[in-house]
Design a protein around this motif. Structure first.
Motif, PDB file in Angstrom:
ATOM      1  N   PHE A   1       0.824  -1.221   0.000  1.00 40.35           N
ATOM      2  CA  PHE A   1       0.000   0.000   0.000  1.00 40.35           C
ATOM      3  C   PHE A   1       0.852   1.262   0.000  1.00 40.35           C
ATOM      4  CE2 PHE A   1       0.968  -1.861   3.990  1.00 40.35           C
ATOM      5  CZ  PHE A   1       1.633  -0.815   4.610  1.00 40.35           C
TER       6      PHE A   1
ATOM      7  N   SER B   1      11.103   4.196  12.705  1.00 39.02           N
ATOM      8  CA  SER B   1       9.955   3.356  12.360  1.00 39.02           C
ATOM      9  C   SER B   1      10.409   2.210  11.475  1.00 39.02           C
ATOM     10  CB  SER B   1       8.930   4.220  11.615  1.00 39.02           C
ATOM     11  OG  SER B   1       7.822   3.445  11.209  1.00 39.02           O
ATOM     12  N   THR B   2       9.946   1.015  11.791  1.00 37.38           N
ATOM     13  CA  THR B   2      10.358  -0.144  10.989  1.00 37.38           C
ATOM     14  C   THR B   2       9.162  -0.989  10.572  1.00 37.38           C
ATOM     15  OG1 THR B   2      11.683  -2.180  10.940  1.00 37.38           O
ATOM     16  CG2 THR B   2      10.830  -1.512  13.087  1.00 37.38           C
TER      17      THR B   2
ATOM     18  N   SER C   1       5.434  -0.501  12.026  1.00 32.06           N
ATOM     19  CA  SER C   1       4.360  -0.467  11.034  1.00 32.06           C
ATOM     20  C   SER C   1       3.699  -1.829  11.024  1.00 32.06           C
ATOM     21  CB  SER C   1       4.940  -0.133   9.657  1.00 32.06           C
ATOM     22  OG  SER C   1       5.446   1.180   9.670  1.00 32.06           O
TER      23      SER C   1
HETATM   24  N1  SAH Z   1       9.910   1.473   6.310  1.00 32.02           N
HETATM   25  C1  SAH Z   1       9.589   2.077   7.572  1.00 32.02           C
HETATM   26  C2  SAH Z   1       9.578   3.597   7.514  1.00 32.02           C
HETATM   27  C3  SAH Z   1       8.468   4.180   6.649  1.00 32.02           C
HETATM   28  S1  SAH Z   1       7.334   4.895   7.720  1.00 32.02           S
HETATM   29  C4  SAH Z   1       8.300   1.529   8.083  1.00 32.02           C
HETATM   30  O1  SAH Z   1       7.650   0.781   7.358  1.00 32.02           O
HETATM   31  O2  SAH Z   1       7.943   1.782   9.223  1.00 32.02           O
HETATM   32  C5  SAH Z   1       6.007   5.303   6.709  1.00 32.02           C
HETATM   33  C6  SAH Z   1       4.687   4.938   7.355  1.00 32.02           C
HETATM   34  O3  SAH Z   1       3.607   5.256   6.474  1.00 32.02           O
HETATM   35  C7  SAH Z   1       4.618   3.456   7.607  1.00 32.02           C
HETATM   36  O4  SAH Z   1       3.904   3.170   8.749  1.00 32.02           O
HETATM   37  C8  SAH Z   1       3.886   3.001   6.385  1.00 32.02           C
HETATM   38  O5  SAH Z   1       3.341   1.749   6.561  1.00 32.02           O
HETATM   39  C9  SAH Z   1       2.859   4.094   6.221  1.00 32.02           C
HETATM   40  N2  SAH Z   1       2.306   4.155   4.872  1.00 32.02           N
HETATM   41  C10 SAH Z   1       2.877   3.721   3.739  1.00 32.02           C
HETATM   42  N3  SAH Z   1       2.067   3.923   2.695  1.00 32.02           N
HETATM   43  C11 SAH Z   1       0.961   4.516   3.176  1.00 32.02           C
HETATM   44  C12 SAH Z   1      -0.222   5.012   2.566  1.00 32.02           C
HETATM   45  N4  SAH Z   1      -0.405   4.941   1.263  1.00 32.02           N
HETATM   46  N5  SAH Z   1      -1.138   5.584   3.368  1.00 32.02           N
HETATM   47  C13 SAH Z   1      -0.927   5.685   4.690  1.00 32.02           C
HETATM   48  N6  SAH Z   1       0.173   5.254   5.308  1.00 32.02           N
HETATM   49  C14 SAH Z   1       1.108   4.665   4.559  1.00 32.02           C
END
Ligand code: SAH
Length: 371
Positions: free
Chosen positions: A125, A199-200, A221
């Protein structure tokens, strides 16, 4: 003694934390406290010229000029949203471009920083995933984002930093830890430990390493409460399934540097995918033994995604179940959508070395079409 080219290549001081800078000065035959002076100049005052560092001797300044450099990312574009959010596109030396976002709120200002050029994790997503992956950022390129934002916004505006931009921070472990050291160093940016968050997507073994290496806060996440769904949404789950991830989180929050703190869980709200009352109840169970706060993120759309944002009613119902169970639960307000600066919308310009495999449910799109 012959010096190899490696010895003579200029050292970039921008990404060195206090410890590394001290070691550098000791090796030059100087006192370690020079590191403190130089940290203040570079990060506190924003100085990029060694000649301007007037409390260093002329000889030392000349030595630094000769042996060192300070390379900052260049701001290629900055955009301001109607809601006050600012997004910078930063150009790196090799032509790659990354994005950094500032989100002002009433009582705080959060800078969202990138850790890699693109991302290799291919979460279903996320727009960054569509870009493919190019490389890790250097510590200097991570802290360089804060350096610029700090100068552009003025003192006192940035109260929090989150490593939630492009990339998976724990796949770029050392550079991320070094950059976070600088964020929390009183002589550099002086942010409180609780206000720097990494954040991971869930690299369980790296979470154990992080507990030792840094006092920064942790966000996960999560996005799903069963392995079946999480395997699909966050493919790294196939390597580190939920039980393993949650066990690592439990160890993390009980570690010395984290006593009394909480893990933040990010949970993107996808209509009809992970937003049922049963999902919420499973989440309560999964997190019951971990000090937690939960951040629900309404899904942000981008071209070509098959997902839709949960309805406000579904988000409200989900939140109510978590709150009822005693979890501090917030719904992330969507910010900067008009400039594509919201969560999951950051794309930069990635000279990708690897492309994600197209998913069966999603048409592969040319990169240009994503924005
Ligand atoms: N790779 C790391 C850092 C990215 S954080 C991680 O996954 O935590 C970016 C955050 O936004 C993450 O929680 C991710 O899952 C979320 N995210 C990614 N795409 C998104 C979307 N289209 N809408 C809302 N949140 C999203």
């Amino acid at each position: 003694m012959n010096s190899s080219p490696k010895d003579t290549a200029p050292i970039d001081l921008l990404g060195l934390n206090r410890q590394a800078l001290e070691a550098f000065f000791v090796q030059l035959g100087e006192k370690p406290f020079r590191a403190r002076q130089v940290l203040k100049w570079i990060h506190g005052h924003g100085t990029t010229e060694f000649d301007a560092m007037t409390d260093l001797s002329k000889t030392l300044r000349a030595q630094l000029r000769e042996r060192c450099k300070l390379v900052l990312p260049e701001v290629a574009r900055s955009q301001a949203s109607r809601d006050g959010t600012v997004k910078w596109l930063m150009a790196l030396e090799d032509g790659n471009r990354i994005e950094t976002v500032f989100i002002p709120e009433e009582k705080r200002g959060t800078l969202c920083v990138s850790s890699q050029v693109g991302c290799a994790l291919n979460c279903a997503f996320c727009a960054t995933a569509r870009q493919g992956f190019s490389r890790n950022l250097k510590a200097s390129e991570i802290i360089g984002q804060l350096w610029h934002a700090y100068r552009a916004l003025g003192e006192g505006r940035i109260t929090n930093v989150v490593l939630m931009g492009m990339g998976e921070p724990l796949l770029n472990f050392d550079a991320v830890v070094d950059a976070m050291d600088l964020m929390m160093d009183d002589l550099a940016y002086g942010l409180a430990k609780r206000r720097v968050t990494v954040s991971t997507a869930g690299l369980a073994p790296a979470i154990d390493r992080l507990a030792e290496a840094s006092a920064a806060s942790l966000a996960i996440s999560l996005h799903a409460t069963t392995d079946e769904l999480r395997d699909e949404l966050v493919p790294i789950n196939r390597k580190y399934p939920l039980a393993e991830l949650l066990a690592a989180c439990q160890r993390f929050i009980q570690s010395d540097k984290q006593r009394g703190r909480k893990i933040t869980w990010e949970y993107v709200m996808l209509d009809g995918v992970n937003d049922s009352a049963a999902d919420a109840r499973r989440l309560v169970k999964r997190l019951s033994r971990i000090p937690s706060k939960i951040n629900l993120i309404p899904f942000n759309r981008f071209a070509g995604t098959p997902y839709r944002r949960s309805t406000p009613q579904a988000i409200e119902r989900f939140q109510a179940i978590l709150v009822e169970a005693g979890f501090l639960t917030t719904v992330r307000r969507t910010r900067g959508e008009d400039i594509d600066a919201a969560c999951g919308q950051l794309v930069g310009k990635v000279q990708a070395k690897s492309r994600p495999r197209p998913r069966h449910s999603v048409q592969a799109l040319p990169v240009e079409a994503v924005k």
